[in-house]
Design a protein around this motif. Structure first.
Motif, mmCIF file in Angstrom:
data_model
loop_
_atom_site.group_PDB
_atom_site.id
_atom_site.type_symbol
_atom_site.label_atom_id
_atom_site.label_comp_id
_atom_site.label_asym_id
_atom_site.label_seq_id
_atom_site.Cartn_x
_atom_site.Cartn_y
_atom_site.Cartn_z
ATOM 1 N N LEU A 1 4.089 -12.416 10.026
ATOM 2 C CA LEU A 1 5.674 -12.688 9.262
ATOM 3 C C LEU A 1 6.107 -13.884 9.692
ATOM 4 C CD1 LEU A 1 6.896 -8.804 9.453
ATOM 5 C CD2 LEU A 1 5.497 -9.840 7.876
ATOM 6 N N GLN A 2 6.301 -14.339 10.907
ATOM 7 C CA GLN A 2 6.877 -15.293 11.402
ATOM 8 C C GLN A 2 5.992 -16.637 10.536
ATOM 9 O OE1 GLN A 2 9.990 -15.780 13.004
ATOM 10 N NE2 GLN A 2 9.642 -17.723 11.869
ATOM 11 N N MET B 1 10.292 -20.254 -3.828
ATOM 12 C CA MET B 1 8.741 -19.781 -3.626
ATOM 13 C C MET B 1 9.266 -18.477 -3.059
ATOM 14 S SD MET B 1 6.293 -21.232 -0.687
ATOM 15 C CE MET B 1 4.572 -20.467 -0.137
ATOM 16 N N ASP B 2 8.112 -17.256 -3.436
ATOM 17 C CA ASP B 2 8.035 -15.860 -2.923
ATOM 18 C C ASP B 2 6.797 -15.646 -2.341
ATOM 19 O OD1 ASP B 2 10.691 -15.808 -3.645
ATOM 20 O OD2 ASP B 2 9.957 -14.704 -5.555
ATOM 21 N N ILE B 3 6.735 -14.901 -1.266
ATOM 22 C CA ILE B 3 5.373 -14.757 -0.445
ATOM 23 C C ILE B 3 5.441 -12.753 -0.345
ATOM 24 C CG2 ILE B 3 4.148 -14.593 1.572
ATOM 25 C CD1 ILE B 3 5.222 -17.301 2.091
ATOM 26 N N SER B 4 4.411 -12.252 -0.788
ATOM 27 C CA SER B 4 4.702 -10.749 -0.821
ATOM 28 C C SER B 4 3.428 -10.339 0.180
ATOM 29 C CB SER B 4 3.870 -10.199 -2.084
ATOM 30 O OG SER B 4 4.054 -8.900 -2.086
ATOM 31 N N ILE B 5 3.882 -9.361 1.231
ATOM 32 C CA ILE B 5 3.217 -9.239 2.472
ATOM 33 C C ILE B 5 2.610 -7.560 2.185
ATOM 34 C CG2 ILE B 5 3.182 -8.870 4.945
ATOM 35 C CD1 ILE B 5 2.986 -11.839 4.154
ATOM 36 N N GLU B 6 1.300 -7.515 2.382
ATOM 37 C CA GLU B 6 0.752 -5.841 2.449
ATOM 38 C C GLU B 6 1.040 -5.669 3.968
ATOM 39 O OE1 GLU B 6 -0.194 -4.330 -0.136
ATOM 40 O OE2 GLU B 6 0.168 -5.830 -1.548
ATOM 41 N N THR C 1 15.204 -15.461 2.282
ATOM 42 C CA THR C 1 15.688 -14.085 2.271
ATOM 43 C C THR C 1 14.510 -13.112 2.820
ATOM 44 O OG1 THR C 1 17.012 -14.411 0.341
ATOM 45 C CG2 THR C 1 16.301 -12.046 0.548
ATOM 46 N N LEU C 2 14.674 -12.276 3.502
ATOM 47 C CA LEU C 2 13.930 -11.137 4.123
ATOM 48 C C LEU C 2 14.171 -9.780 3.280
ATOM 49 C CD1 LEU C 2 11.465 -9.991 5.859
ATOM 50 C CD2 LEU C 2 13.415 -9.495 7.429
ATOM 51 N N SER C 3 13.378 -9.529 2.451
ATOM 52 C CA SER C 3 13.270 -8.224 1.502
ATOM 53 C C SER C 3 12.377 -7.134 1.886
ATOM 54 C CB SER C 3 12.873 -8.629 -0.028
ATOM 55 O OG SER C 3 13.042 -7.452 -0.962
ATOM 56 N N ILE C 4 12.890 -5.906 2.486
ATOM 57 C CA ILE C 4 12.138 -4.951 2.925
ATOM 58 C C ILE C 4 12.241 -3.898 1.799
ATOM 59 C CG2 ILE C 4 12.079 -3.226 4.853
ATOM 60 C CD1 ILE C 4 14.145 -4.967 6.495
ATOM 61 N N GLY C 5 11.120 -3.872 1.022
ATOM 62 C CA GLY C 5 10.891 -3.122 -0.044
ATOM 63 C C GLY C 5 10.866 -1.617 0.319
ATOM 64 N N LEU C 6 11.321 -0.723 -0.897
ATOM 65 C CA LEU C 6 11.265 0.621 -0.973
ATOM 66 C C LEU C 6 9.806 1.311 -0.193
ATOM 67 C CD1 LEU C 6 12.947 3.123 -1.320
ATOM 68 C CD2 LEU C 6 11.969 3.250 -3.812
ATOM 69 N N GLY C 7 10.105 2.120 0.621
ATOM 70 C CA GLY C 7 8.747 2.530 1.206
ATOM 71 C C GLY C 7 8.325 1.528 2.457
ATOM 72 N N LEU D 1 8.519 -7.568 1.953
ATOM 73 C CA LEU D 1 7.304 -6.556 2.508
ATOM 74 C C LEU D 1 7.168 -5.451 1.627
ATOM 75 C CD1 LEU D 1 9.079 -6.454 5.862
ATOM 76 C CD2 LEU D 1 7.385 -8.080 5.079
ATOM 77 N N GLN D 2 5.764 -5.157 1.216
ATOM 78 C CA GLN D 2 5.292 -4.111 0.522
ATOM 79 C C GLN D 2 5.534 -2.786 1.245
ATOM 80 O OE1 GLN D 2 4.937 -4.362 -2.560
ATOM 81 N NE2 GLN D 2 4.607 -6.538 -2.935
ATOM 82 N N PRO D 3 5.368 -1.636 0.577
ATOM 83 C CA PRO D 3 5.706 -0.261 1.184
ATOM 84 C C PRO D 3 4.606 -0.191 2.210
ATOM 85 C CG PRO D 3 5.964 0.049 -1.298
ATOM 86 C CD PRO D 3 5.475 -1.513 -1.007
ATOM 87 N N GLY D 4 4.690 0.704 3.530
ATOM 88 C CA GLY D 4 3.983 0.668 4.438
ATOM 89 C C GLY D 4 4.575 0.242 5.671
ATOM 90 N N ARG D 5 3.878 0.303 6.814
ATOM 91 C CA ARG D 5 4.362 -0.168 8.199
ATOM 92 C C ARG D 5 4.036 -1.762 8.524
ATOM 93 N NH1 ARG D 5 1.602 3.405 12.648
ATOM 94 N NH2 ARG D 5 3.188 2.505 13.679
#
Length: 432
Positions: free
Chosen positions: A12-13, A1-6, A46-52, A29-33
């Motif tokens: 997050l937790q 399962m994957d979850i994408s966060i704007e 897995t915590l993936s901190i995307g480019l940007g 985590l999508q680009p942005g703060r």
């Protein structure tokens, strides 16, 4: 399962907990703060901190009380991100973690050249009692304390991450490998005020463990303390460690081993390393040494362990301090070889390399009342001198060795200025 966060999206937790209930997966985590409080990771996540993307933590120590850990470090018992007794956990991606280190400083001390840290500061990332860990690709900026702390972990890969900390904020170690086994650190970049990559065996409520089978390779480190280091916490044995093909630039001490507690330190290799070391002010331990190995008791009930079978080879570069080897007791350091060493020692502008540094000492654990400063950092006695700094006998040599057994040399070339500056020993090697 994957979850994408704007950016500034879902909690997050809460999203991580959903992944755990689903049997694991990736939080992207999508680009942005992405501004957050404490994060706790679990097996299979897995915590993936995307480019940007930037993961930014609220700088409030009390907010992280639920992320407490077993090893207390500089009065800190918590971290922004924690994983405990987990397996198959990863943090990856090309984004950044912003750690708000500036919020945990009380001002700048001109007398010693460092910021004064707040009494309690969170670490950025602590993994305890975990296995099959992967940290890869991301950047961490401005840590308030130790940046990455691995405790009693096994089967760990840290690859191609970057740590960029304030070069004048103490205790901001880059990567601390504490009582772990089978760890590989590869192609990492670290720029920090404190130690770059540091191996320890700390003492906690869970006891004492060994640190072994660690390889650090192809890394670039810039440190105002010690770039590639073992100790000072050394309650358990540290053995089978190799630092290879690394660059140490714009640093204070390059390579170091510091035995202060009961564990033995053995079978250590530093090889194929290029160094550039310079003097630092007295607030930092050491001053411009390419290699420092010291063995010194700081607890009467726990004599410092023996350092043995250490190999230093193929080390080249420039420095402003000498090689310093000091054992408090005869035989405290034994079986050491230096081969293919080519160094140029230059005169520094501060003159602080003309003393050897034995910090931390027993005084750091219980600072006398008439001393000013901060324990485990710097203490100034009633005489105005920094505790632990000792003049080299007859001036600063190229190599100082005290109570070292079985010391061998092969193909050593050390260039010094001609004529020698004032306060330098006319003897290149000073062996006591």
């Amino acid at each position: 399962m994957d979850i994408s966060i704007e950016p500034d999206g879902a909690d997050l937790q809460q999203s991580i907990d959903s992944l755990v209930r689903a049997g694991g997966g990736t939080l992207l985590l999508q680009p942005g703060r992405h501004i957050t409080g404490p994060i706790r990771l679990f097996s299979g996540v897995t915590l993936s901190i995307g480019l940007g993307a930037t993961l930014e933590f609220v700088p409030d120590y009390e907010l992280y009380a639920g992320n407490s850990v077993s090893v207390i470090a500089e009065k800190s018992d918590r971290a922004y991100i924690v994983a405990q007794e987990a397996h198959d956990v990863a943090i990856v991606g090309d984004g950044k973690i912003l750690a708000s280190g500036a919020a945990f400083s009380t001002g700048f001390d001109q007398t010693v050249g460092t910021y004064t840290p707040s009494e309690k500061r969170p670490r950025v990332l602590v993994f305890e009692d975990c296995s099959k860990i992967r940290l890869e690709g991301f950047v961490i900026e401005d840590s308030p304390m130790w940046t990455v702390h691995l405790v009693r972990c096994r089967d760990v890969v840290v690859e191609s991450i970057t740590v960029l900390n304030n070069r004048q904020l103490p205790n901001t170690d880059g990567i601390v490998i504490d009582s772990c086994a089978k760890v590989a650190v590869r192609r990492v970049i670290i720029k920090t005020a404190d130690d770059g990559v540091c191996l320890k065996t700390s003492r906690s409520g869970k006891g004492i463990a060994r640190c072994e089978e660690v390889e650090v390779s192809d890394c670039h480190v810039e440190s105002n303390s010690c770039a590639l280091k073992i100790g000072t916490e050394s309650f358990g044995d540290i053995r089978h460690v190799a630092f290879t093909r690394c660059e140490v630039h714009d640093s204070n001490r390059a390579l170091g081993i510091f035995s202060r507690d009961g564990g033995a330190i053995e079978d250590i290799a530093f090889s194929d390393i290029d160094i550039d070391c310079h003097e630092t002010s007295d607030g930092f331990w050491g001053s411009g040494e390419p290699l420092t190995i010291t063995q010194l008791d700081r607890r009467p009930e726990t004599p410092a362990g023996v350092v043995s079978n250490v190999r230093i080879e193929n080390v080249t570069g420039n420095c402003q301090g000498p090689i310093n080897l000091f054992a408090e007791r005869s035989g405290g350091i034994t079986g050491m070889s230096l081969s293919n060493i080519k160094l140029t020692i230059e005169e520094g502008s501060l003159g602080t390399a003309r003393q050897y540094d034995l910090r931390p000492t027993s005084a750091d654990l219980s600072p006398p009342k008439d001393h000013e400063g901060r324990g485990n950092a710097w203490l100034r006695g009633a005489d105005g001198k920094i505790v632990g700094l000792v003049d080299y006998p007859a001036g600063m040599p190229a190599l100082f060795a005290h109570n070292i057994a079985g010391l061998t040399f092969e193909n050593i070339e050390i260039q010094r200025p001609e004529p020698l500056p004032n306060g330098w020993n006319t003897e290149t090697l000073c062996i006591e």
